[in-house]
Design an enzyme around this catalytic site. Sequence first.
Site, short mmCIF file in Angstrom:
data_model
loop_
_atom_site.label_atom_id
_atom_site.label_comp_id
_atom_site.label_asym_id
_atom_site.label_seq_id
_atom_site.Cartn_x
_atom_site.Cartn_y
_atom_site.Cartn_z
N ARG A 51 66.40 77.85 34.70
CA ARG A 51 67.35 77.15 35.58
C ARG A 51 66.70 76.06 36.41
NH1 ARG A 51 69.48 81.60 34.30
NH2 ARG A 51 67.35 82.28 34.54
N THR A 52 65.59 76.37 37.04
CA THR A 52 65.04 75.41 38.00
C THR A 52 64.65 74.12 37.28
OG1 THR A 52 64.31 77.23 39.38
CG2 THR A 52 63.34 75.08 39.84
N LYS A 80 42.68 72.70 30.21
CA LYS A 80 41.30 72.19 30.05
C LYS A 80 40.53 72.28 31.36
CE LYS A 80 42.87 68.61 26.83
NZ LYS A 80 43.00 67.16 26.70
N ARG A 101 56.23 73.69 39.83
CA ARG A 101 56.20 75.16 39.95
C ARG A 101 54.82 75.62 39.56
NH1 ARG A 101 60.58 79.37 37.73
NH2 ARG A 101 61.54 78.56 39.62
N HIS A 129 60.53 79.14 47.62
CA HIS A 129 61.31 78.50 46.56
C HIS A 129 62.45 77.73 47.24
CE1 HIS A 129 63.17 77.60 42.85
NE2 HIS A 129 63.17 78.79 42.27
#
Length: 309
Positions: A51-52, A80, A101, A129
């Site tokens: 969703r986000t 890396k 995120r 959030h």
Amino acid sequence: MRHLISPLDLSVSELDHILCLAEDIYANPSKYAHVCQGKKLATLFYEPSTRTRLSFEAAMMNLGGNVLGFSSANSSSAAKGESVADTIRVISSYADICAMRHPKEGAPMVASQFSSIPVINAGDGGHNHPTQTLTDLLTIKHLNGKLDNVVIGVCGDLKFGRTVHSLIQAMIRYPGVRFVMISPDELRIPDYLRTEVLDRNNIPYKEVNVLEDVMPELDVLYMTRVQRERFFNEEDYIRLKDSFILTAKKMKYAREDMLVMHPLPRVNEISVEVDSDPRAVYFKQAEFGVYVRMALIMTLLGLDGDNAC
Ligand code: NCD
């Protein structure tokens, strides 16, 4: 340069402005179809999301902008060994705004210190959030009619659930809000929220273990998933994962106008039979996430001037 790292980065009047703008976007989407023409949003997702990330991307597309990004750490140079600081310095020259995120708490905050474009925290570990909170506030405001004088039950994993942490910090700023925290003892809210946020601001709350007992007093029941990925061992997760399951039978204890919310994804904590109950608004809540992210992108890019709010 404005960033959104914590829900407290927005004043109440800025929050109200974003919610007002989101409501106008919801009512008149075509008015906003070209606001971000020529602008790019980068989605930097080091952790899973449906969703986000997709609602951010849909939001930018609905505004006439473009999107670029990655959806897992493995498909970025993080694999890396590149630091967040280096990545954001580079992305700053590729995009106009970014949503990040990250599994590490504070990573988007570090990014914001090295960025020359607005950074939006799209979830940092078990911490915050804030854009889910904007989604939640819009849902409560739109469907409950007001954000003040609300009794909110938050149920499930209150220890690791970042959506709950941000929601509490945002909601205490509206008068008359009271919380009922429903969780197993091991998954109670972190101490910093209890002492520095709730107690310090004299916010009424209680902590209980049984959902049915408190259902009749709630305006909103905010269910959450037990956050498996934040547990140190699988046995604890298995023991706690089904602590609370909302069923049609339990919904009988709730008021006629109580809202059942959930940031999603749901695992077992709301049985699917509840979905057809008109009080279950979690899919509508996910839809609101697009409008509120459109309003946020416009605000952080300074493109929110010409509207009714
Ligand atoms: C939440 C999250 O990522 O914290 N999901 C979301 O963004 N809607 C909730 C969760 O994963 O349980």
